[in-house]
Structures are given as C-alpha cells and as structure tokens.
Enzyme design. Sequence first.
Site, PDB file in Angstrom:
ATOM      1  N   PHE A   1      -4.339  19.223 -29.578  1.00  0.00           N
ATOM      2  CA  PHE A   1      -2.877  19.846 -29.715  1.00  0.00           C
ATOM      3  C   PHE A   1      -3.051  21.290 -30.286  1.00  0.00           C
ATOM      4  O   PHE A   1      -3.431  21.360 -31.518  1.00  0.00           O
ATOM      5  CB  PHE A   1      -2.054  18.613 -30.722  1.00  0.00           C
ATOM      6  CG  PHE A   1      -0.676  18.909 -30.382  1.00  0.00           C
ATOM      7  CD1 PHE A   1      -0.066  18.244 -29.341  1.00  0.00           C
ATOM      8  CD2 PHE A   1       0.020  19.668 -31.521  1.00  0.00           C
ATOM      9  CE1 PHE A   1       1.376  18.487 -29.289  1.00  0.00           C
ATOM     10  CE2 PHE A   1       1.438  19.706 -31.449  1.00  0.00           C
ATOM     11  CZ  PHE A   1       2.002  19.095 -30.342  1.00  0.00           C
TER      12      PHE A   1
ATOM     13  N   ASP B   1      -7.340  13.085 -36.185  1.00  0.00           N
ATOM     14  CA  ASP B   1      -5.959  13.133 -36.014  1.00  0.00           C
ATOM     15  C   ASP B   1      -5.608  12.056 -35.000  1.00  0.00           C
ATOM     16  O   ASP B   1      -6.087  11.773 -33.957  1.00  0.00           O
ATOM     17  CB  ASP B   1      -5.681  14.498 -35.203  1.00  0.00           C
ATOM     18  CG  ASP B   1      -4.171  14.676 -35.045  1.00  0.00           C
ATOM     19  OD1 ASP B   1      -3.396  13.617 -34.907  1.00  0.00           O
ATOM     20  OD2 ASP B   1      -3.579  15.546 -35.112  1.00  0.00           O
TER      21      ASP B   1
ATOM     22  N   TYR C   1       6.469   9.361 -35.907  1.00  0.00           N
ATOM     23  CA  TYR C   1       7.586   9.279 -34.956  1.00  0.00           C
ATOM     24  C   TYR C   1       7.266   9.175 -33.457  1.00  0.00           C
ATOM     25  O   TYR C   1       8.130   8.953 -32.680  1.00  0.00           O
ATOM     26  CB  TYR C   1       8.478  10.954 -34.987  1.00  0.00           C
ATOM     27  CG  TYR C   1       7.878  11.902 -34.646  1.00  0.00           C
ATOM     28  CD1 TYR C   1       7.302  12.298 -33.588  1.00  0.00           C
ATOM     29  CD2 TYR C   1       7.190  12.783 -35.927  1.00  0.00           C
ATOM     30  CE1 TYR C   1       6.476  13.683 -33.511  1.00  0.00           C
ATOM     31  CE2 TYR C   1       6.673  13.950 -35.903  1.00  0.00           C
ATOM     32  CZ  TYR C   1       6.183  14.319 -34.454  1.00  0.00           C
ATOM     33  OH  TYR C   1       5.665  15.262 -34.329  1.00  0.00           O
ATOM     34  N   LYS C   2       5.865   9.001 -33.271  1.00  0.00           N
ATOM     35  CA  LYS C   2       5.542   8.638 -31.730  1.00  0.00           C
ATOM     36  C   LYS C   2       5.502   7.260 -31.744  1.00  0.00           C
ATOM     37  O   LYS C   2       6.558   6.501 -31.779  1.00  0.00           O
ATOM     38  CB  LYS C   2       4.116   9.216 -31.422  1.00  0.00           C
ATOM     39  CG  LYS C   2       4.458  10.747 -31.526  1.00  0.00           C
ATOM     40  CD  LYS C   2       3.361  11.587 -31.326  1.00  0.00           C
ATOM     41  CE  LYS C   2       3.497  13.024 -31.352  1.00  0.00           C
ATOM     42  NZ  LYS C   2       2.399  13.810 -31.406  1.00  0.00           N
TER      43      LYS C   2
ATOM     44  N   ARG D   1       3.470  13.497 -17.723  1.00  0.00           N
ATOM     45  CA  ARG D   1       2.863  12.462 -18.854  1.00  0.00           C
ATOM     46  C   ARG D   1       3.901  11.194 -19.160  1.00  0.00           C
ATOM     47  O   ARG D   1       4.994  11.383 -19.120  1.00  0.00           O
ATOM     48  CB  ARG D   1       2.941  13.227 -20.064  1.00  0.00           C
ATOM     49  CG  ARG D   1       1.788  12.877 -21.044  1.00  0.00           C
ATOM     50  CD  ARG D   1       1.594  13.889 -22.147  1.00  0.00           C
ATOM     51  NE  ARG D   1       2.875  13.939 -23.131  1.00  0.00           N
ATOM     52  CZ  ARG D   1       2.924  14.242 -24.216  1.00  0.00           C
ATOM     53  NH1 ARG D   1       2.006  14.467 -24.744  1.00  0.00           N
ATOM     54  NH2 ARG D   1       4.164  14.374 -24.896  1.00  0.00           N
TER      55      ARG D   1
END
Length: 416
Positions: free
Chosen positions: A131, A203, A228-229, A377
């Site tokens: 990312f 991560d 928050y995912k 996705r």
Amino acid sequence: MITENHCIQLDQNDALATLRQQFALPPDTIYLDGNSLGAQPRAALDHAQHIIHQEWGTDLIKSWNTAGWFNRPLSIGNELAPLIGAQADEVAVTDSTSVNLFKAAAAALHLQRNTPAHAQRRIIVTERSNFPTDIYILEGLSHFLNDGYELRLVDQPADLHSAIDQDVALVVLTHVNYRTGYMFDMVELTAHCQAQGALVVWDLCHSAGAVPVDLHAANADFAIGCTYKYLNAGPGAPAFIWVPKKHQPHFTQPLTGWWAHQSPFEMQTNFKGAPDIRAALCGTQPIISLSLVSSGLAVFKQTTMAQIRTKSLALTDLFIQLVEERCADHPLQLETPREHAHRGSHVSFAHPHGYAIVQALIEHGVIGDYREPHIMRFGFTPLYTSFHEVWQAVDILKDILDHQKYDLNLEKNAVT
Ligand SMILES: *Cc1c(COP(=O)(O)O)cnc(C)c1O
C-alpha cells in the site's frame, strides 16, 4: 453448476448468520467493501450518544478519570489484543496506521543502531506492491534520517527470501496485500528475517478481524494496522500499534509527546519515556472515535477467528467459482491466490474496464471498489455477508457484463 438454492442453503447452515442483525446495513445493498470501510455496528449509535451526552456533555473533564478516557487507548488495545495473538498491555489504539508505521519503523531502526553487530545496516525491505502510504512513510523516514538508508523494493513474494539478507536492518510487510489479497506466511517469513538479523514490522490492515493472526506464535517484532476496515470501528477511527513485551524495555520512537512520558502530569521539562506500551503514544486522542472501536470489537467477542476464517474461505471460494462459471465469456483475470494458505478475505478480478464496471455495480446496489490498474476488489466480511448475497452479486455482475451496462466515458471519482 452452483445454484441459487444451494447458496440459500449455505445461509441456513451458517453459524454466523445471526450476527448480521447487529449491523446497520441499508436495504437493497450488497456491501462487499468491508475491507475498506467496515459496516456500522448498530450498538455504535447508542455508544456514541452515551459518550457525547454523558461522558462529554454531563461529566465533562472528570471523564478523563471517571470514564477512563486517559487509559482508553490501552484498555481498547487490550480488547483488540486477542484478535492478533497479542498479550495484555502490548497494544495501543492510537493515531493512524501511517503514523504508527513511522513510529514502529523508527523504533526498529533505533534498536538496530544500538546493536553493535547490526549498527551499520542501512537497507529497508518492503514490497513494491505494498500500500503506497507504507512505502511513502519508509521513504520519508529514510530521507529524514539522512544517514544512508535505502529502500529495497521487492517485486514478487518469491523474491523476498533472497532480498532479505545480512545487509537488511528492517523489513516491513503487509500480511494481506490490499490489491491482490495475497497473504504471506507470517511464521516462516518472520523466522527468515530474524535468521538474517533483520527486524520485521507486520502491517495488519487487511488481516485484523479478517484472518487469524498470532503475532506471538510468529515471534514477530512489531505490528500496526487499521480498525476502520474489518474491525468495523468507523471512518478514520484510530489505528493500533503492537509492541511486544520483549521490545518494550528498549522501545523509543521519535514522536515523544507527553502521552509517552512515564508520568505526564508531573509536567517535567525533560522527556522520560514510559517503560511500557505507553511509549508508543504521542498526544491527546480523538476520544469519541477511539471509543467506538469498542463497538466493533464487541461483535468479535461473540465468535472466534477460526469460525470467521472458515466462513471467509467459503465465501471467497463461492465467489470465485460463481464468477468463473457464470462470467466465463468475459476477460476477467483472477488476481487473488486460489490457495487458501495465501488468500486473505477479499477477491480481486482484473478487467480492462474495471473502473466502469465497478461504478455500474454500485449503481445496481453491489458495492465493491476499484484499485489501479484494472482491479475490481470485493471484500467478504463473514460477520455480515451472506452466501445468497454472493449469488446475487455475481448475478448482477453477469448482467452488467453480458449487456455492457457500463459507461466507458466516466470521469474517475477522487476516491475509487
Ligand atoms: C488501509 C491501509 C493503510 C491506511 O493507512 P492510514 O494511515 O489509515 O490512511 C495503510 N496501509 C495499508 C496496508 C492499508 O491497507
């Protein structure tokens, strides 16, 4: 061929099916984007009202003590710990993932500089497909240190072993790749890093709450990740940082704000770092959004990561199989590993018109997202995604593809 009835049957036998009621999901929407922003736990609304009305509105500043605001980054860290194989008092929920990566990476480099045999090492390894913020933070930190640090960007998972050699100070790996959903073998790679004398930061943005993680079993060095995912904590909710007990006595990071001080309210002139997980904090936290992390974690207490993993693999297997059976005439390329051991909880298909197709899906009530280049996705969140929704989503995808119900002239939104 899989039938719609078969999918409905799978829901009837699903031990997690009832948990969906705990989420506020809009009608006529199939939400396949919990890997980017988790759905709202219904309890979050009452919880937010309590915090705003009682803790803030009524109790005002007393709440730092009476409601436990001051300790909340750590008390919620303790609630999160079991989901990632951390022990008590090793996790702080604080700041953003980007900021926590800066702190963890800087702390790891500092440890290496203080280890005589490793002090000269100047290579930081990560993946080119990581990312972007992870790469940018490492770039920024290297420039700032201005001491010869270099990034070694690895192109393929298969090349990692040879790239991690005895020149490497630090390895930063995202356990589940945000684009492809590829999952690394954390135990095996951590052992390799350590055999070469490198420290490793994991991560866990696409892992926490999505796949079982056992940081202690892997003997990892540091970890960071989003709430928050898959943890459903709310947009921009604070992230987490894990510093195991083995590293706490020597842990120092450069953002030495007062919350990292051993005794912040003595208001001393000099910084003396806390000897524990508080050393990972910096300053005052956004108490309201921090508190709501608890509402997301509460749902996880009603199940286990093993159950979640079983359903996640069943959902992603079903989606892959249905797309391949029903959309076989279209140029869709599976980007996600078929092998369970290397698959996270989202599935990506590349298509030359990926962006336009995702926009059409959203218009038809199927929310996925798009990542450059060409990747559509789809996130599968076992707490609230049903097998029948997988069927319906593929049905709508097939209709959009078969009849080219997408607009190739769309301007891209700021967020894709
Ligand atoms: C989502 C994500 C981030 C987000 O970082 P923020 O600081 O919250 O913007 C970082 N790294 C990875 C791997 C991610 O998936």
